[in-house]
Design a protein around this motif. Sequence first.
Motif, PDB file in Angstrom:
ATOM      1  N   LYS A  16       8.537  -0.955  -6.248  1.00 16.62           N
ATOM      2  CA  LYS A  16       7.144  -0.548  -6.307  1.00 16.62           C
ATOM      3  C   LYS A  16       6.256  -1.704  -5.855  1.00 16.62           C
ATOM      4  CE  LYS A  16       7.483   3.667  -8.056  1.00 16.62           C
ATOM      5  NZ  LYS A  16       6.958   4.856  -7.332  1.00 16.62           N
ATOM      6  N   ASP A  18       3.263  -2.564  -6.794  1.00 16.09           N
ATOM      7  CA  ASP A  18       2.654  -3.279  -7.917  1.00 16.09           C
ATOM      8  C   ASP A  18       3.642  -4.252  -8.564  1.00 16.09           C
ATOM      9  OD1 ASP A  18       0.296  -1.890  -7.516  1.00 16.09           O
ATOM     10  OD2 ASP A  18       0.890  -0.256  -8.852  1.00 16.09           O
ATOM     11  N   LYS A  19       4.881  -3.834  -8.655  1.00 10.87           N
ATOM     12  CA  LYS A  19       5.906  -4.702  -9.241  1.00 10.87           C
ATOM     13  C   LYS A  19       6.193  -5.889  -8.318  1.00 10.87           C
ATOM     14  CE  LYS A  19      10.503  -4.584 -11.346  1.00 10.87           C
ATOM     15  NZ  LYS A  19      11.704  -3.752 -11.625  1.00 10.87           N
ATOM     16  N   LYS A  21       4.051  -7.274  -6.325  1.00  5.76           N
ATOM     17  CA  LYS A  21       2.902  -8.168  -6.462  1.00  5.76           C
ATOM     18  C   LYS A  21       3.050  -9.060  -7.692  1.00  5.76           C
ATOM     19  CE  LYS A  21      -2.137  -8.259  -6.744  1.00  5.76           C
ATOM     20  NZ  LYS A  21      -3.376  -7.460  -6.786  1.00  5.76           N
ATOM     21  N   LYS A  22       3.495  -8.484  -8.808  1.00  6.61           N
ATOM     22  CA  LYS A  22       3.684  -9.275 -10.024  1.00  6.61           C
ATOM     23  C   LYS A  22       4.767 -10.339  -9.827  1.00  6.61           C
ATOM     24  CE  LYS A  22       2.121  -5.736 -13.307  1.00  6.61           C
ATOM     25  NZ  LYS A  22       2.520  -4.843 -14.413  1.00  6.61           N
ATOM     26  N   ILE A  38      -3.141  -4.758  -1.140  1.00  8.26           N
ATOM     27  CA  ILE A  38      -2.485  -3.444  -1.142  1.00  8.26           C
ATOM     28  C   ILE A  38      -3.410  -2.433  -0.464  1.00  8.26           C
ATOM     29  CG2 ILE A  38      -1.485  -1.624  -2.566  1.00  8.26           C
ATOM     30  CD1 ILE A  38      -0.977  -3.730  -4.720  1.00  8.26           C
ATOM     31  N   GLU A  40      -3.693   1.689   1.148  1.00  3.63           N
ATOM     32  CA  GLU A  40      -3.113   3.024   1.061  1.00  3.63           C
ATOM     33  C   GLU A  40      -3.349   3.720   2.395  1.00  3.63           C
ATOM     34  OE1 GLU A  40      -2.714   6.772  -1.989  1.00  3.63           O
ATOM     35  OE2 GLU A  40      -3.474   4.839  -2.634  1.00  3.63           O
ATOM     36  N   LYS A  45       1.612   3.410  -0.049  1.00  2.00           N
ATOM     37  CA  LYS A  45       1.077   2.085  -0.330  1.00  2.00           C
ATOM     38  C   LYS A  45       1.744   1.055   0.597  1.00  2.00           C
ATOM     39  CE  LYS A  45      -0.341   2.579  -5.160  1.00  2.00           C
ATOM     40  NZ  LYS A  45      -0.200   2.058  -6.536  1.00  2.00           N
ATOM     41  N   ALA A  47       1.771  -3.114   1.387  1.00  2.00           N
ATOM     42  CA  ALA A  47       1.407  -4.452   0.911  1.00  2.00           C
ATOM     43  C   ALA A  47       1.477  -5.435   2.067  1.00  2.00           C
ATOM     44  CB  ALA A  47       2.350  -4.894  -0.207  1.00  2.00           C
ATOM     45  N   GLU A 112       5.949   0.852   0.760  1.00  2.87           N
ATOM     46  CA  GLU A 112       6.634   1.282  -0.462  1.00  2.87           C
ATOM     47  C   GLU A 112       7.713   2.301  -0.147  1.00  2.87           C
ATOM     48  OE1 GLU A 112       4.785   1.483  -4.711  1.00  2.87           O
ATOM     49  OE2 GLU A 112       4.498   3.438  -3.753  1.00  2.87           O
TER      50      GLU A 112
END
Length: 500
Positions: A16, A18-19, A21-22, A38, A40, A45, A47, A112
């Motif tokens: 993912k 978001d994951k 990015k973390k 990020i 869309e 999505k 990145a 993604e």
Amino acid sequence: MRKNQAKSSNNIFPIKVDKLKKQMESRFENNPDLVFTIYEHQKKKIAVFYIGYLVEPEMVHNYLLKPLLTSDKTWANPDILNDIPLSTGKTKEKLQDILQNILIGEVFIYVEGEPAAVSFILSKKEKRNLTQAETESLVQGPKVAFTESIAINMNIVRWNIHSTDLVLEKIMIGERAPREVRLIYLKSIANETDVNTMRQRLKDLEIDQLEDSSVLMQYIEDSSQTIFPQFYSSELPDRFAYTVTRGRIGVLVENSPTAILAPSTFFSFFESTEDLYMRWNAGTFLRYLRFIAIIISVLLTPLYVAATTFHYEIIPTQELITIGESRAIVPFPPIFEALLLEFIIELLREAGARLPTKIGQTIGIVGGIVIGTAAVQAGITSNFLIILVALSALASFTTPNYMMGTAIRIIRFPMIILAGTLGMIGMMFGVCFLIIHLLKLSSLGRPYLSPVYPFRWEDLNKTLYRLPNSRQNKRFASYRPKDLIRYSKRKASKRKDIDE
């Protein structure tokens, strides 16, 4: 062990956004220089992440973001590689590879759901303009020197060696901060054993970070205990090209303005490319002058100490009277007097090298005159010894290579101590020890004193003296190149006039 663990890192994709990015932010300790955006597009999505100050922002916008976000396509990795107008696109699956390459200016795109991220090289490299060489100054010949950019240095090498046979092999060194190293040689000439040995030493090197080519030399030399350098370091591209075309190996390091040349002999440190640009007899004279200067630098001051301490009989009577008069008010023994002056000379040299250029030259000249005159008037030393020490220091500066010149200056100190304690016997012990030590050394497995030992008559004209260019048709046989003959000796020496 750490290298093997890094190579065995698992593929983190698909993941993912978001994951991802973390993970990136945690690896960079929430560094504000990490740009992770990020977008869309077509319900997917995307990145885009990179280090801000390492890339060209205009290129990122014009060549990546603009075609990526204005197209109607539902992007996948093959489409990105084919449609983005850049030829440097590659896919990266492992997190370790992403972390290493993002630090050298690569921009990553991750859609993604895809099995890998796509990277493009858009690095912004701060580079120094081409300037004149400082540590290897020449009167004749090209004046341009290498810079800190390995891309510019490779361009200069290609410009000097127009051959499709030239190999520029890329090797990354450093586990925490990888740095690019290039192994350069001519495939049809360089000895394969030497190439394999150098490649193995570079690839087997496991360090966190490589600072400079001079540091790399200390890691890969045959012996790290000796004071003598076993690889030649040069900032002159013409010296590099000349050496590589003779069958030896060159190494360039990113962010280093000096190149490594191997294998090297003891005598190659006293050769200058300026010898090639002069007539052969003048070049031979200058080479002999440097060899004589080595002997003067190493033995002149110890000879004075030995003679004035133990062997008065070897000094002519008239000269002995002059020396006795100059030493009449000196309360110190000759060994202390010589060591003190040598130490002062080294202090002046080091101070002159560390200060700005104009101030350093002034300090060296004025400091030497003032201290020398004051030392004689104060009775600390004799004026005769000041002349000998100055001559020894001057002789050591004739060495073209800075590291070898430094080694020769350091050798004087133990030689003075041996001469002051054991006289001529101590000096001969020191000379014999140096010769035996040099005989034991090697450079990339090749004898360090070649062609004197093992003796090769055909190679003497490439080390101890020069012959006319028409008679130098062979390469250095001691390096065992694949092709020994450079050109036809008969055709090169044949005169071709217009009326023939």
